[in-house]
Design a protein around this motif. Sequence first.
Motif, mmCIF file in Angstrom:
data_model
loop_
_atom_site.group_PDB
_atom_site.id
_atom_site.type_symbol
_atom_site.label_atom_id
_atom_site.label_comp_id
_atom_site.label_asym_id
_atom_site.label_seq_id
_atom_site.Cartn_x
_atom_site.Cartn_y
_atom_site.Cartn_z
ATOM 1 N N UNK A 59 3.383 -15.355 4.775
ATOM 2 C CA UNK A 59 4.247 -14.238 4.371
ATOM 3 C C UNK A 59 3.989 -12.953 5.141
ATOM 4 N N UNK A 60 2.994 -12.986 6.025
ATOM 5 C CA UNK A 60 2.591 -11.752 6.704
ATOM 6 C C UNK A 60 3.699 -11.081 7.473
ATOM 7 N N UNK A 61 4.540 -11.870 8.156
ATOM 8 C CA UNK A 61 5.639 -11.285 8.928
ATOM 9 C C UNK A 61 6.729 -10.717 8.037
ATOM 10 N N UNK A 62 6.883 -11.292 6.857
ATOM 11 C CA UNK A 62 7.943 -10.849 5.943
ATOM 12 C C UNK A 62 7.577 -9.523 5.255
ATOM 13 N N UNK A 63 6.317 -9.424 4.772
ATOM 14 C CA UNK A 63 5.919 -8.245 4.001
ATOM 15 C C UNK A 63 4.843 -7.398 4.690
ATOM 16 N N UNK A 64 4.416 -7.775 5.864
ATOM 17 C CA UNK A 64 3.256 -7.225 6.564
ATOM 18 C C UNK A 64 1.986 -7.805 5.932
ATOM 19 N N UNK A 65 1.033 -8.101 6.771
ATOM 20 C CA UNK A 65 -0.166 -8.817 6.329
ATOM 21 C C UNK A 65 -0.955 -8.044 5.265
ATOM 22 N N UNK A 66 -1.159 -6.725 5.490
ATOM 23 C CA UNK A 66 -1.964 -5.958 4.536
ATOM 24 C C UNK A 66 -1.276 -5.823 3.183
ATOM 25 N N UNK A 67 0.076 -5.720 3.193
ATOM 26 C CA UNK A 67 0.823 -5.626 1.934
ATOM 27 C C UNK A 67 0.709 -6.937 1.163
ATOM 28 N N UNK A 68 0.844 -8.050 1.886
ATOM 29 C CA UNK A 68 0.729 -9.370 1.244
ATOM 30 C C UNK A 68 -0.661 -9.562 0.657
ATOM 31 N N UNK A 69 -1.663 -9.201 1.427
ATOM 32 C CA UNK A 69 -3.053 -9.368 0.974
ATOM 33 C C UNK A 69 -3.309 -8.556 -0.287
ATOM 34 N N UNK A 70 -2.823 -7.320 -0.309
ATOM 35 C CA UNK A 70 -3.000 -6.466 -1.493
ATOM 36 C C UNK A 70 -2.251 -7.032 -2.692
ATOM 37 N N UNK A 71 -1.030 -7.524 -2.465
ATOM 38 C CA UNK A 71 -0.243 -8.068 -3.579
ATOM 39 C C UNK A 71 -0.929 -9.283 -4.196
ATOM 40 N N UNK A 72 -1.544 -10.132 -3.375
ATOM 41 C CA UNK A 72 -2.271 -11.297 -3.908
ATOM 42 C C UNK A 72 -3.395 -10.834 -4.823
ATOM 43 N N UNK A 73 -4.147 -9.838 -4.379
ATOM 44 C CA UNK A 73 -5.265 -9.341 -5.191
ATOM 45 C C UNK A 73 -4.776 -8.815 -6.543
ATOM 46 N N UNK A 74 -3.572 -8.221 -6.535
ATOM 47 C CA UNK A 74 -3.044 -7.631 -7.759
ATOM 48 C C UNK A 74 -2.452 -8.665 -8.717
ATOM 49 N N UNK A 75 -1.863 -9.726 -8.159
ATOM 50 C CA UNK A 75 -1.063 -10.604 -9.012
ATOM 51 C C UNK A 75 -1.604 -12.023 -9.171
ATOM 52 N N UNK A 76 -2.698 -12.375 -8.493
ATOM 53 C CA UNK A 76 -3.172 -13.755 -8.511
ATOM 54 C C UNK A 76 -3.546 -14.209 -9.925
ATOM 55 N N UNK A 77 -4.194 -13.348 -10.702
ATOM 56 C CA UNK A 77 -4.576 -13.741 -12.067
ATOM 57 C C UNK A 77 -3.351 -14.113 -12.900
ATOM 58 N N UNK A 78 -2.298 -13.296 -12.778
ATOM 59 C CA UNK A 78 -1.066 -13.571 -13.522
ATOM 60 C C UNK A 78 -0.461 -14.902 -13.088
ATOM 61 N N UNK A 79 -0.435 -15.137 -11.770
ATOM 62 C CA UNK A 79 0.150 -16.377 -11.236
ATOM 63 C C UNK A 79 -0.632 -17.590 -11.734
ATOM 64 N N UNK A 80 -1.967 -17.519 -11.692
ATOM 65 C CA UNK A 80 -2.790 -18.656 -12.123
ATOM 66 C C UNK A 80 -2.616 -18.934 -13.604
ATOM 67 N N UNK A 81 -2.558 -17.870 -14.422
ATOM 68 C CA UNK A 81 -2.348 -18.066 -15.863
ATOM 69 C C UNK A 81 -0.984 -18.692 -16.139
ATOM 70 N N UNK A 82 0.035 -18.225 -15.400
ATOM 71 C CA UNK A 82 1.412 -18.673 -15.637
ATOM 72 C C UNK A 82 1.614 -20.136 -15.257
ATOM 73 N N UNK A 83 0.959 -20.578 -14.175
ATOM 74 C CA UNK A 83 1.212 -21.932 -13.662
ATOM 75 C C UNK A 83 0.029 -22.884 -13.862
#
Length: 629
Positions: free
Chosen positions: A573-597
Amino acid sequence: MGNDIKCMYFNHRFKDKPQGKQCGWVQKSLTQVNITIENLADALVHGASFKPGVLAGGNKAENWIEQQLFGLDFDDGIRIEEAYNKVISLGITPCFMYTTFSHKEEHHKFRMIFCNDTVITDGNIRDKLQATLMGVIGGIDEVCFNRDRLFFGGKGHTVLFSDYDTRINAESIIERYWNDDYEQYISNAKPKSKKKKDSTAAGIQSKCTDTAKDRSTYENLNVKAIKEHDIEYLRKVLAHDPIEFENKNEFWDYIYSELDIAELIDIDDPRSFCCVLHDDHNPSANIFTTQNGVQKYRCCSENLTLNIKQLIELLGDFKSEYKAIQFIMNIYNLSIKESQWSIEQRENIDLMISNITLNKFKELCPQADKNIRNAKDTFLMMLSIARNNVYSEKFSNDDGEIVFFVTHKRIAEYLGMNTNQKRIDKVGKYIKMLIYHDLIRILDDKDIPKELLFKAIKYSGTDKRSGNHVNFYAIPSWVIQQLSTIENNGIRWKEKGYRIAGISFDMFYRSEGFDVAASIYPQYKKKKNEYGEIVDRSTTKASDERTLKISEIILQCIQRKGYCTEKEVVYILGNKYRYEVTETQIKRSLNEIMDLYGLKKVKANKALKEQYHIKSDGYPNIIIEDAID
C-alpha cells in the motif's frame, strides 16, 4: 554546520590503547574541530581520541576556553545497562556510550558522552556541571573532572544507546542535583594560581575612570558589599519593595528578567565598563538582554557570560548555591509563599522522584515501569516543573492535586533537546503515554482554575505554533490505590500492543472507544460536523478508508499463505498512501483489525516458520488466525 560541536580531536584510529610515547603524540596532535556528534561517536568506537573541552594556545587545563561536550569514565565494573538505567532515571540522557580498549564482558569499562544545550564559556559553571554529573551518578573516575581530560576511543566498533539529538541543561541539572560534597572534585583539581603582577606598582594608569567625576570609591561600595555579604547595606541602597511570589518558578523568572544588574553593581553605562571581577584597565564588560528577556553580564577579556545569580556567586565567593539564593532574597526583599499544602505537595513529588531514581518504582509497578522506560526523563522533568509551580491550594483540582501548565516545546527545551518539530512531537507522545498510565493527568478546559488560565495566556503570549500550545496537568499522589491503577493501565497497554509511534486519538479510539481517547485528548474530543453542530470527534473518513484497505490486504495474505507481516502491507500500500502514512495507520488500527477478524500477532518460532514455509532469517512478527479450541 549548525549541528556541529566544537572539541579537541585526533583522527588516528588506534587498534589498542595508546601507551608511552603514543600518548604524547596524541596530546601534540589534538586540534580544534567542528564535528557532528554522530561522526564523533563513530570515530571513537574505531579508535580516535578527543578532549571535550576546547583549549587555546596549549593542551593544558589553564588553556580552557569553552565546552559543550562532557564525558564520564566508568572503570569500577558497573554494568553498562545498570549505569544507563541510572542516568535515565535521573533525567540525564547521554548522546551515546562506547566501550573502552580495556572493556571485557566480565569487567565492563565504558564512557558516557553528554552534550549541553549551549556552549559553556564560564569555567565555574563547567566545573560545577562536571562535578554534579560525577557526584550524582557515582562510580566515576575522578580524573574525568579535569578541564583538559583526554578520552581515548575503543575498539568495540558499536555505539551504545545513541540519541545524538538529546541535550542536557547545565542550569537545571546543577539546580536539581548539586550537593556541597561535590565541591571536592573542584578543589582537588584546582590548579595552583600564579600571582598576578601589581599593575599599580608597574606604573599602569587605569583607564576606567569617570572623566566627569571620580566615582571609584562609591562604585566599589556595592561590589565590596557583595564580596563581604553585607546584606544591610545593599538592602538600604537597592531599596527594593517587598515581593512575595506564588512559587519558585515565578521567583526565578523575576530575578533573571526583572532585576537590574547595572543597578546592583552601580554602573551608569551598561554598554561598556571595567569588569568588576578582575583587575581591568580597559573597559571589557557590558550588560545585555537575551531574546528570552534574561539579563546577562559579559566580560570579553575573561570570556565570561553570567546571569545575576552567577555574578553574585562569583563576586561573593559563595560556596553554597542555597546561601547565594538566600542572599539575593534578602538584599531584594523577596520571599516565596509557603503553606502546609504546598509543603505537602512538594513532599509528595520528592517521594515520587526518589522512588524513580532509586529504582523503587520498578518494584511497585513492574509492567508500567517497563512500558515508560524511555519516557522516564520526560516524567522526571514534568515532576520537576510541577514542583517549581506549586502555587497555593486555590490552584489545585478537586482531589487537591497540583495543577500546572507547560508547553511541549518548553519541556523539550528543559530536556536539552533540539526544539525541532520531530523532537517536540516525541515529547508529546511520551506525555500521552504517561497520561494513559495515570502517572500524570491532562485537564479538560472546564477543570482548569480560572486564575491559572490568565497566567497561561501571559505565559504563552500570541505564539500559537505547534509545540507552543499550553496544556494543563495534575500529578496524582502515589497512594496504594493509585499505584494499582498505574500498574493495571500498564498491563492493559502491553495487552493492547500499543507503541509510541502509533499514539494518536485514532489509536485509542479504535482500540478502547471514545471515553479513553477523550481522557487523553480532552482538547481534541469535540468537532463541528457538516451542519456546524458541536459533536463528539470520531475517526476520519480517510483513516477509516485506510483501515479497511489494510484489513483487506492482511486477510488476502492470510488466505493465500497463512500469515501476513506489517512490512508486506506497507510494501503493497506504500505507493497508494505513502509508506510512512501506511506504517502509522497500521500501528493505530491493527488492534481493532485483529479483534474484528479474529487474528493475532505472534513471533514466529521454528515450528511456525516450518508450518508457513518462512524463509527469512531470524524470527519475524507475523499476523495469523487466532484459532480457538
